[in-house]
Structures are given as structure tokens and as C-alpha cells.
Design a protein around this motif. Structure first.
Motif, mmCIF file in Angstrom:
data_model
loop_
_atom_site.group_PDB
_atom_site.id
_atom_site.type_symbol
_atom_site.label_atom_id
_atom_site.label_comp_id
_atom_site.label_asym_id
_atom_site.label_seq_id
_atom_site.Cartn_x
_atom_site.Cartn_y
_atom_site.Cartn_z
ATOM 1 N N LEU A 146 10.497 10.605 61.220
ATOM 2 C CA LEU A 146 11.403 10.227 62.275
ATOM 3 C C LEU A 146 11.882 9.191 61.931
ATOM 4 C CD1 LEU A 146 8.756 11.299 64.953
ATOM 5 C CD2 LEU A 146 10.187 12.074 64.558
ATOM 6 N N GLY A 147 12.414 8.951 62.768
ATOM 7 C CA GLY A 147 13.163 7.170 62.647
ATOM 8 C C GLY A 147 14.503 7.813 61.222
ATOM 9 N N LEU A 148 15.033 6.072 60.390
ATOM 10 C CA LEU A 148 15.811 6.704 59.818
ATOM 11 C C LEU A 148 15.256 6.994 58.228
ATOM 12 C CD1 LEU A 148 19.000 5.579 59.792
ATOM 13 C CD2 LEU A 148 18.680 3.043 59.033
ATOM 14 N N LEU A 149 16.195 7.298 57.853
ATOM 15 C CA LEU A 149 16.380 7.716 55.993
ATOM 16 C C LEU A 149 17.649 7.664 55.506
ATOM 17 C CD1 LEU A 149 14.364 8.467 54.306
ATOM 18 C CD2 LEU A 149 15.091 11.197 54.265
ATOM 19 N N LYS A 150 18.144 6.468 54.473
ATOM 20 C CA LYS A 150 18.853 7.083 54.127
ATOM 21 C C LYS A 150 18.782 6.293 52.456
ATOM 22 C CE LYS A 150 19.317 1.521 54.621
ATOM 23 N NZ LYS A 150 20.288 0.861 55.141
ATOM 24 N N GLY A 151 19.891 6.980 51.885
ATOM 25 C CA GLY A 151 19.649 6.730 50.586
ATOM 26 C C GLY A 151 20.793 7.079 49.537
ATOM 27 N N ASP A 152 20.858 7.433 48.889
ATOM 28 C CA ASP A 152 21.778 7.964 47.419
ATOM 29 C C ASP A 152 21.684 9.751 47.240
ATOM 30 O OD1 ASP A 152 22.659 5.331 47.142
ATOM 31 O OD2 ASP A 152 22.411 5.535 44.522
ATOM 32 N N TYR A 153 22.397 9.866 47.916
ATOM 33 C CA TYR A 153 22.956 11.723 47.813
ATOM 34 C C TYR A 153 23.144 12.443 46.880
ATOM 35 C CZ TYR A 153 23.747 16.180 50.382
ATOM 36 O OH TYR A 153 23.795 17.119 50.532
ATOM 37 N N LEU A 297 26.325 8.906 49.776
ATOM 38 C CA LEU A 297 25.430 8.769 50.521
ATOM 39 C C LEU A 297 24.919 9.123 51.598
ATOM 40 C CD1 LEU A 297 26.888 4.355 51.273
ATOM 41 C CD2 LEU A 297 25.140 5.231 49.435
ATOM 42 N N PHE A 298 23.682 9.489 51.817
ATOM 43 C CA PHE A 298 22.802 9.895 52.616
ATOM 44 C C PHE A 298 22.107 9.115 54.226
ATOM 45 C CE2 PHE A 298 19.022 11.721 54.120
ATOM 46 C CZ PHE A 298 19.274 13.306 54.743
ATOM 47 N N TYR A 299 22.708 9.635 55.522
ATOM 48 C CA TYR A 299 22.122 8.851 56.864
ATOM 49 C C TYR A 299 21.336 9.814 57.491
ATOM 50 C CZ TYR A 299 23.658 4.093 55.546
ATOM 51 O OH TYR A 299 24.714 2.764 54.971
ATOM 52 N N GLN A 300 20.073 9.946 57.603
ATOM 53 C CA GLN A 300 19.471 10.461 58.608
ATOM 54 C C GLN A 300 18.694 9.815 59.602
ATOM 55 O OE1 GLN A 300 17.094 14.252 57.332
ATOM 56 N NE2 GLN A 300 15.132 13.341 57.866
ATOM 57 N N HIS A 301 18.855 10.264 60.653
ATOM 58 C CA HIS A 301 18.222 9.645 62.145
ATOM 59 C C HIS A 301 17.162 11.474 62.264
ATOM 60 C CE1 HIS A 301 16.825 7.422 65.621
ATOM 61 N NE2 HIS A 301 16.725 7.621 64.840
ATOM 62 N N ALA A 302 15.837 11.271 62.771
ATOM 63 C CA ALA A 302 15.502 12.247 63.507
ATOM 64 C C ALA A 302 14.513 11.070 64.504
ATOM 65 C CB ALA A 302 14.397 13.271 62.823
ATOM 66 N N GLU A 303 14.405 12.831 65.749
ATOM 67 C CA GLU A 303 14.178 11.617 67.138
ATOM 68 C C GLU A 303 12.932 12.464 67.510
ATOM 69 O OE1 GLU A 303 14.918 7.850 69.976
ATOM 70 O OE2 GLU A 303 16.924 9.711 69.984
#
Length: 443
Positions: A146-153, A297-303
Motif C-alpha cells: 500500500l502507498g507509494l513505491l518509486k525507483g529505477d525500473y 522510472l517506476f511509480y506505483q500507488h496502491a490504496e
């Protein structure tokens, strides 16, 4: 004469009990000390086990030889650790889907020489998991972080073994390439799969895991989840063969050929997928990380989606976006809604049957908007890859009431788009703050 074992246990005896995994109720001196080869008939062959006994307790069991169906035997072989902790085969059930191989193992243990000279009659056992609606009691979780996850993809995909498509996504900390913060393996059935139902279908969050569980006693995704967890925990993407690797065994995961990286039998759930797809793909990514690196770059958000009373509906919204560092354009997008791991957590009774699945990957999920959920999301991906706005989506499927189902194929706006737009705004604000994405119009 009876003794209070709590008072008279020696240090050596306690150590033996620990090695054998026995409890206070386990008989002492049950088996003859030494290393014994014991055998019994499985489904297709004679199964021979090498059993080590110390102080009357089983401390180790290895398979010496067998010619069973490999995937089924590897599942049945999970019984070995249970036999060690139980100091015998009594009271242990067979593994669902591998009943004959399981009985071969347990019957072989029954012939192990005992100190009293007896050999009890062996009574074949069944699997308690072989009855009921779901026919097994396997557990796995498909819930995202859950929440934000980001980094190099990093991403690699390739077809293997008759055409199955395997893919691996790895995300590393942007400030530390050695820190693996996300790993995900997926596989889609080959286009000419013998069961039409699973042709080109992703396995991770679809009915495939339940089908496999009922047939073989293990879910495909369990192996992937186990290996992913190890990669993230150990920041390790490369794998080594055992030093006793035997080329004659080809890709079989018999004792000499199990991956040195993780001595776990759960890999049996997807042995071919792990060895022939996940391992080589992560090796390529490992080389890329320490080679040319990545511009993605990777950005993910789960809720969790909540009802009007603030209670979780049993559905989790997830949005992933990949952007190019140089162009600041979206190169990949995926939105999904993932059902809870247990039926009881899903509030809508009509959706309970989709537990441990997602709307995108499920074969049987029917979107109320009268169009495939996967069709909606594939169109979103194309829209964003072509430079479309994250927010101006009215030209996409099921974004509005289009009239008659008979003439249009769908009749109303999908609720999923409202959930998507919320996640899109969260990620967009973060990406703008990080200065990694161009401006997207909202009106």
C-alpha cells in the motif's frame, strides 16, 4: 519406571530433539540409529529414500532415486520435513494431487528399522485437501504494497518452453542500485495452450492458480512470491546451481539440481517457470543494472477502496506508471483492482468468488459497464503511451453512458475510472514534485 523428562533430559538429548523437531510426546528410541535406504512403490516407480537416524530419531531424509512425474513428486516431497518433525509417518496426510507419490514416501518410512523389531502394517492415506468447494487449503497473498513505491525500473520478457511468455519487473532504489525494493514475475499461457481457457492468460492473479492447486496441490504464484521475497530481502537477482549439479538431470529439480540460492521445495509449484524464465530474465536485469543502467522510472500507488462508512470493500486499487527520464513521457501504464485474499473480506457477495484474483487478469470477471476490464486498461495504456493526458480519458471505453447495450456493447461509465483518476492524481502530484513528468491537462 517413569521419569520426569523435564528433569533428566541431558544437553545431548535436548540437542537431538531440536534437530529432529520432535515434541514431548514423541517416543524415544523409536528407530535404529544409522543411515538407512528404504523403498516403496509410488505411482510410476520405486521411491528410495536415504534416512539418517540419531538417538532413535529421524534427523534427515533425502530422496535417493525415483522416476515419478517430476512436478508431482516435488510436491509430495514436501512431506519429508513433516516426517522429520513428527519422527515418523503416522498421522500425516498425503499432498493433494500427489497422493500416490505421497503414499510411496510414507510407506517407505514405515519400513524404517525399529528398535523393537516390528514393522507395522501400512495403511494408505488420502488428502484432507481433496474435498470441499476449493479442494485445497493453499494460502497465498496477491495484495500489493500500500502507498507509494518509486525507483529505477528494469523489465525483461521472453517466450520460453513451447511459447509461454515470462516477464520480470525489478525496481531498485534510485540512490542505491544494489537495493532491490520491488520484484515481480509473471507468466502468460502460450497462445496454443492445450486448454483454451488459459491461452494468453496471465497466471499471477487469475483462476489458473486455483486450477493448478486442485490438480497438483500447489499454486503457480506461490513459487514466484517466494523467490520475489528472497530477492528483495537479500538484494539478490542472480542464482547459482548446486555444486553437485548433474547435467544428466537437465531441468529437473532433483536434489543435485535445486538452486543453491534457495533450498526451498515450494519452487516445485513452478519449477520450469523459475528455472527457464525467471532465473535467466533476472540475470539479464542484473547485468543491465551493473552495465548500462536504465532511463526508466517506476511509480506505483496502491490504496484500499472504502465504502461510505469507511470500511474496506475488499478491493484494492493499484496504478503503475513508468516514465522516461529524458523525455518525461509515460512509456507504460497499468491500472488494476485487486480482490482480497479471503472471501469474507469482500463486501459484495457477487464478487467473493474472485478472491485472490484481479479484475484485469481474471478470466471470469464481468465488468458491469459491459466491456472487458482488460480492454479498458489496455486502451488506457495505449492512450498514455501516445502522449494522452492522465485525466482526459473520455475517449476511452466505458467512460460514459453510451446508450443501448444492443447497439454499443456497453451502457454506462465504469466506476473503475473514478478510482483510477484518484490514483492518477496522487502519482501525478508526486511525479511533478520530482520533476520527472511533463504537464498533463486536467480540463
Amino acid at each position: 519406571m517413569k521419569f520426569n523428562r523435564k528433569l533428566v533430559f541431558s544437553a545431548a538429548t535436548i540437542m537431538t530433539m531440536t534437530l529432529a523437531g520432535c515434541s514431548n510426546t514423541t517416543p524415544h528410541g523409536k528407530y535404529v540409529d544409522g543411515i538407512h535406504d528404504v523403498s516403496a512403490k509410488g505411482k510410476k516407480s520405486i521411491i528410495t529414500l536415504t534416512v539418517e537416524v540419531k538417538n532413535g530419531h529421524i534427523v534427515d531424509i533425502k530422496t535417493k532415486s525415483q522416476k515419478e512425474t517430476e512436478s508431482l513428486y516435488l510436491n509430495a516431497e514436501r512431506l519429508l520435513s513433516k516426517v522429520v518433525s513428527n519422527n515418523g509417518q503416522e498421522g500425516i496426510d498425503a499432498v493433494s494431487g500427489a497422493t500416490y507419490s505421497s503414499n510411496g514416501i510414507l510407506k517407505a518410512i514405515n519400513t524404517l528399522p525399529r528398535v523393537d523389531g516390528t514393522t507395522p502394517e501400512y495403511v494408505p492415506v488420502g488428502s484432507k485437501e481433496a474435498s470441499g468447494d476449493d479442494a485445497f487449503k493453499l494460502k497465498w497473498s496477491i495484495q500489493p504494497q500500500l502507498g507509494l513505491l518509486k525507483g529505477d525500473y528494469y523489465y525483461q520478457e521472453a517466450r520460453f518452453r513451447q511459447g509461454h511468455m515470462g516477464s520480470v519487473a525489478i525496481v531498485t532504489d534510485t540512490s542505491n542500485a544494489k537495493d532491490v525494493i520491488f520484484a515481480e514475475f509473471n507468466e502468460s499461457g502460450r497462445p496454443n495452450y492445450y486448454t483454451r481457457l488459459y491461452q494468453d492468460v496471465p497466471k499471477r492473479m487469475s483462476e489458473y492458480n486455483f486450477s493448478m492447486g486442485k490438480k497438483k496441490g500447489t499454486a503457480w504464484v506461490q513459487s514466484a512470491l517466494t523467490m520475489e521475497k528472497l530477492m528483495v530481502e537479500q538484494d539478490k537477482l542472480t542464482f547459482e546451481l548446486n555444486p553437485d549439479f548433474d547435467p544428466a538431470l537437465a531441468n529437473k529439480l532433483k536434489e543435485p539440481n535445486r538452486l543453491k540460492y534457495a533450498g526451498i521445495d515450494v519452487v516445485a509449484g513452478a519449477s520450469n517457470s523459475i528455472q527457464q524464465s525467471m532465473v535467466p530474465l533476472t540475470a539479464k536485469i542484473h547485468a543491465q543494472i551493473y552495465g548500462e543502467g536504465t532511463e526508466q522510472l517506476f511509480y506505483q500507488h496502491a490504496e484500499k477502496l472504502l465504502d461510505e462508512k469507511g470500511k474496506w470493500t475488499g478491493v484494492t486499487a493499484l496504478l503503475r506508471l513508468v516514465v522516461d527520464k529524458n523525455s518525461k513521457q509515460i512509456t507504460k501504464a497499468h491500472y488494476d483492482e485487486i480482490f482480497a485474499d479471503e472471501k469474507k473480506l469482500i463486501s459484495d457477495a457477487s464478487l467473493k468468488k474472485f478472491y485472490r484474483q484481479s479484475k484485469y487478469e481474471s478470466i471470469n470477471y464481468a465488468e458491469p459497464a459491459r466491456i472487458g476490464f482488460n480492454v479498458m486498461i489496455d486502451a488506457l495504456n495505449d492512450h498514455l503511451q501516445q502522449g494522452g493526458s492522465l485525466f482526459l480519458i473520455d475517449d476511452l471505453p466505458a467512460t460514459g453512458d453510451s446508450g443501448s447495450y444492443a447497439s454499443t456493447g456497453f451502457t454506462k461509465r465504469s466506476d473503475a475510472w473514478e478510482h483510477y483518476l484518484k490514483q492518477a492524481n496522487i502519482l501525478y502530484q508526486q511525479m511533478r514534485q520530482d520533476n520527472v513528468i511533463v504537464e498533463h491537462k486536467k480540463i
